[in-house]
Write a protein that holds these residues in place. Structure first.
Motif, PDB file in Angstrom:
ATOM      1  N   TRP A 166       0.811  -1.213   0.000  1.00 28.41           N
ATOM      2  CA  TRP A 166       0.000   0.000   0.000  1.00 28.41           C
ATOM      3  C   TRP A 166       0.852   1.274   0.000  1.00 28.41           C
ATOM      4  O   TRP A 166       0.583   2.230  -0.715  1.00 28.41           O
ATOM      5  N   ASN A 221      -6.959  -0.796  -2.297  1.00 24.87           N
ATOM      6  CA  ASN A 221      -6.071  -1.291  -1.246  1.00 24.87           C
ATOM      7  C   ASN A 221      -6.023  -2.821  -1.316  1.00 24.87           C
ATOM      8  O   ASN A 221      -6.670  -3.442  -2.171  1.00 24.87           O
ATOM      9  N   CYS A 234      -1.417  -4.260  -4.240  1.00 28.15           N
ATOM     10  CA  CYS A 234      -2.478  -3.279  -4.495  1.00 28.15           C
ATOM     11  C   CYS A 234      -2.547  -2.975  -5.983  1.00 28.15           C
ATOM     12  O   CYS A 234      -1.522  -2.776  -6.635  1.00 28.15           O
TER      13      CYS A 234
END
Lengths: 538, 538
Positions: free
Chosen positions: A282, A306, A340
């Motif tokens: 992330w 995310n 992500c």
């Protein structure tokens, strides 16, 4: 035909693949659906209309129960629960369908003379209670702008298009496309929402990075008010005092009814493509997004899921073998657990797209992004407006799904995102009546600014045994998280507006004097408060 | 030291080359200067201050004649005539120099309690009468914000800088540059004007194509009002109702005194350069500009001089031999009589500048533009803030110079430009008292939007034998042209604001209901009308 109690057209259904079902069952438990009531049974409950007869507007007004049912609610989860249970509580007393500005003026005169409340209605896609009538003494007339849906003028030199305010997204784009132009405003509600609604609620589209929010697209137009017609001239930019356009944007029907919208359009682009990059974590992914936008790389769209949203999307996508292969390749290149997914769009001249792609790929690779080309991006583009249909599929399986969205500065994105996700994730477990009940929560960032970005969080939970308890669960999650948002430097809405649902939270964001300014503006144009009361200002 | 009766620092003088003098003498006739009065003689005329004594603010207020003279007027031509003739008419009763928000609050309490009018003062660079005190019963206190001129905070992640509202342009940029950032807001008044003044008057800078107007740069801040402190939180974008920021932008001191300004800043660019292209005629040049901006080519600045401005600039530049050579080369390549000069700026990453230069050159060559490289662009950049000094040189030679500016949609640019130039060119000849008096008029377009652009017209005329008649000539030209602008789809100001001079023309632009909205807003915050009265609303 349009679904009377949910999203979109009745003939279009999205199925959740079996992997998706088991994924959800694992996360929040198996569930069962609540029973839906029929349209007929709701129509039977509609009381007599309280609208006084009046010759000047009689032919514009429909008081049939079905019309009143179909205009009573929007698309928030509480609206869904009302429509599925049949517990509407209140219906408008009638639905007007004006076709001209004069019709709208007549409706305003009628409302003022007869002390009737007016609710402007575009596509009925509000997820914040903008169009819901409230119980009260005064009759309520919903004004459906669907009859004013034409491209009225196109100035090719100044690239200004004039539309009737009730024009829905697809009719905006098809009428422009015939001349080689696009507006480029694509909110998820695009299929149903209208250009007037976008202005009234300060909407933002998926490609706002190129085309701007509706604030940048709205050039002027016409608003019918109780004090007369407000004409907003088109001027490219001005330093001549406060901008009246900006008072109409987000006014949610409190100042008047928007009848004509002039927008800044663009030639259809030479090229458009959407690209997907996976990041190992992330922190790298978010930083890459920030760098891209602060570097002013000419992207048309940017979205970052995310880790949980990435996992969820891959699980719900179907095609487990293909996804498995993709994940193996990504894992070899460093994007494994916790990865992500970023999607970016390139739109413009061929030259611009080539140049921006180079720059985007360079910045992504600085943050260990694994570029996977346009295949997944194409999928995103195909499905960009179908997410709301998934809600129907989940509902049939006994799951309620809703979203919460905000925007905040970069230095606060992780803090606020964490607060929102945690509160939603633990919200039902903290509550006596729903202990042990889990919520599946995931987030993407979808609108990017040098200063910060939007945060868009989705949460899925099981319906309870009753509608009442399901509504109570939703209210608890929605209201506690909304409170957290405004207490922690987030806006109560980045793209959905205030309506009645968010109105209690607005004063924290705007402050006492900010509210005073908005109040005084609304009061100036509508001293008796008959235009969309309780919306925006509560 | 700053000139008390004109622009900039006393030690800096710009000389008009001999070719420039003969060029002007040919166009409008030889002239002679009017006599300037001395600062001492004006100070001797300043009446006793009417400000009541008050301990809470005594130490903030300067009632010396010199301070009151130096804060009595801005930089409009009528201000110049007042300062040069000594006929000020009115002076403020004192000048306050607050250093904190609490000081400003105390001044507001004092003003409210003692019925005093307050005029906020930034750099004193208004060309529309924003800061001029008016004759009346109430004492007038000018609040000079120069003491609040520091960078208070810099959030590098969100790229938000917080400044005291009285920070002038050079201090904004130097304080940011020390950290590697820039605001990128460069109005021509940059050397003196302040960040708070930019917000209050909706300013626009020369590189707005990259950085945006002040509307895009202003992220929030603090405003002290008679109703309390208005805090505008920084949020990247929001759909939560009308935007309060947009009510403060252009409020010209009528709502409150801006004390703190939060702005969106950018990392200093890797590269910056300015390039000059000559076009054979106006039509091709204007179209090339429109195409560049509608194509979203990543330029940071764009400016197009019409044929007369091009000729004038080349004549006033000095270096007749070099210019002669340039003109020969241009002529061979098709840009002869009637040629128009375009300057474009490239700012950003090296990659972006290379890419945008390619695209810009390609589009320019489609319209027969002759690219001449960066030499003239460098000259432009060096002299970008010195134009106002030229006014002094011209004044000493007996010429008055002023500008009028507006913005309009592309389809109307030529029409409005023609109306403005013709009216200025013939305005004195049409008038009984100044028959046969010629005006030299030229124009550039300097801020570009997909929808249209700004029009910036300069006019030079000889001073008359008296100050009274010179002022009458100016008033005639200014007012008749302003009326033409607003009657023909132009804004009364694209970048200078409304002030007192443009206030009579605002109602045509905003309409009755637009004015109602602004009036109600101002009245809400200042029911007695003691904040900068007659400004903006007349």
């Amino acid at each position: 035909m349009r679904r009377w109690n949910g999203w979109g057209d009745e003939t279009f259904n999205l199925e959740l693949p079996p992997q998706g079902q088991s994924f959800l069952a694992e996360r929040v438990g198996a569930s069962h659906a609540l029973e839906d009531v029929s349209l007929e049974s709701v129509c039977a409950k509609v009381p007599e209309s309280r609208l006084p007869a009046d010759d000047t507007v009689a032919k514009l007004i429909d008081t049939s129960p079905e019309a009143r049912v179909r205009h009573a609610r929007g698309q928030s989860l509480s609206d869904w629960l009302a429509m599925r249970s049949g517990e509407f509580g209140v219906f408008p007393d009638g639905v007007a369908r004006p076709e001209t500005s004069v019709d709208v003026q007549n409706l305003l005169h009628y409302a003022q003379a007869r002390n009737i409340e007016l609710i402007p209605y575009g596509g009925g896609t509000s997820v914040a209670g903008h169009i819901n009538p409230l119980a009260g003494e005064k009759p309520v007339l919903t004004v459906d702008m669907c009859g004013m849906n034409r491209l009225i003028d196109l100035d090719r030199e100044s690239q200004i298009a004039t539309f009737g305010a009730g024009t829905p997204g697809p009719l905006v784009e098809s009428q422009l496309r015939a001349h080689g132009y696009t507006l480029g405003h694509f909110p998820q509600s695009f299929e149903l929402s209208t250009i007037g609604g976008w202005v009234a609620s300060r909407s933002s589209g998926q490609q706002s990075l190129r085309y701007g929010r509706i604030e940048q697209l709205f050039a002027g137009g016409q608003i019918e008010t109780l004090k007369g017609t407000l004409n907003l001239p088109t001027i490219p930019a001005s330093s001549a005092g406060p901008d009246i356009r900006e008072m109409i944007l987000g006014s949610e029907g409190r100042i008047g009814l928007i009848t004509e919208v002039k927008v800044r359009v663009t030639r259809l682009p030479e090229q458009e493509s959407f690209h997907v990059v996976f990041f190992p974590d992330w922190d790298k992914a978010r930083t890459a997004c920030r760098k891209l936008v602060q570097n002013r790389t000419q992207l048309s769209m940017l979205r970052l899921s995310n880790a949980i949203e990435t996992e969820t999307q891959l699980a719900l996508a179907g095609h487990p073998q293909l996804i498995g292969m993709l994940e193996k390749v990504l894992s070899l290149r460093g994007a494994d657990e916790g990865k992500c997914m970023m999607t970016f769009g390139l739109t413009g001249s061929k030259h611009q797209c080539v140049s921006a792609r180079q720059e985007a790929k360079r910045i992504c690779s600085e943050y260990k992004g694994v570029y996977t080309g346009t295949r997944l991006g194409k999928k995103w583009a195909e499905k960009r407006f179908t997410m709301p249909y998934l809600r129907e599929a989940l509902w049939q399986m006994g799951y309620a799904v809703d979203t919460l969205e905000t925007a905040t500065d970069w230095d606060n994105v992780d803090t606020l995102l964490g607060l929102m996700e945690n509160n939603l994730r633990n919200g039902l477990q903290d509550r006596d009546e729903s202990k042990n009940e889990r919520t599946h929560v995931f987030t993407h960032l979808s609108h990017f600014y040098g200063q910060g970005c939007s945060i868009y969080t989705t949460y899925v939970f099981r319906v309870a045994d009753s509608y009442e308890e399901t509504l109570a669960r939703w209210k608890h999650l929605k209201n506690t998280t909304s409170e957290l948002i405004v207490r922690n430097r987030g806006t109560i809405s980045h793209q959905h507006g205030v309506g009645k649902d968010h109105a209690p939270f607005l004063p924290v964001e705007k402050g006492e004097l900010g509210m005073l300014a908005i109040h005084s503006l609304c009061r100036t144009f509508d001293p008796e408060g008959i235009l969309n009361p309780k919306t925006l200002l509560g």
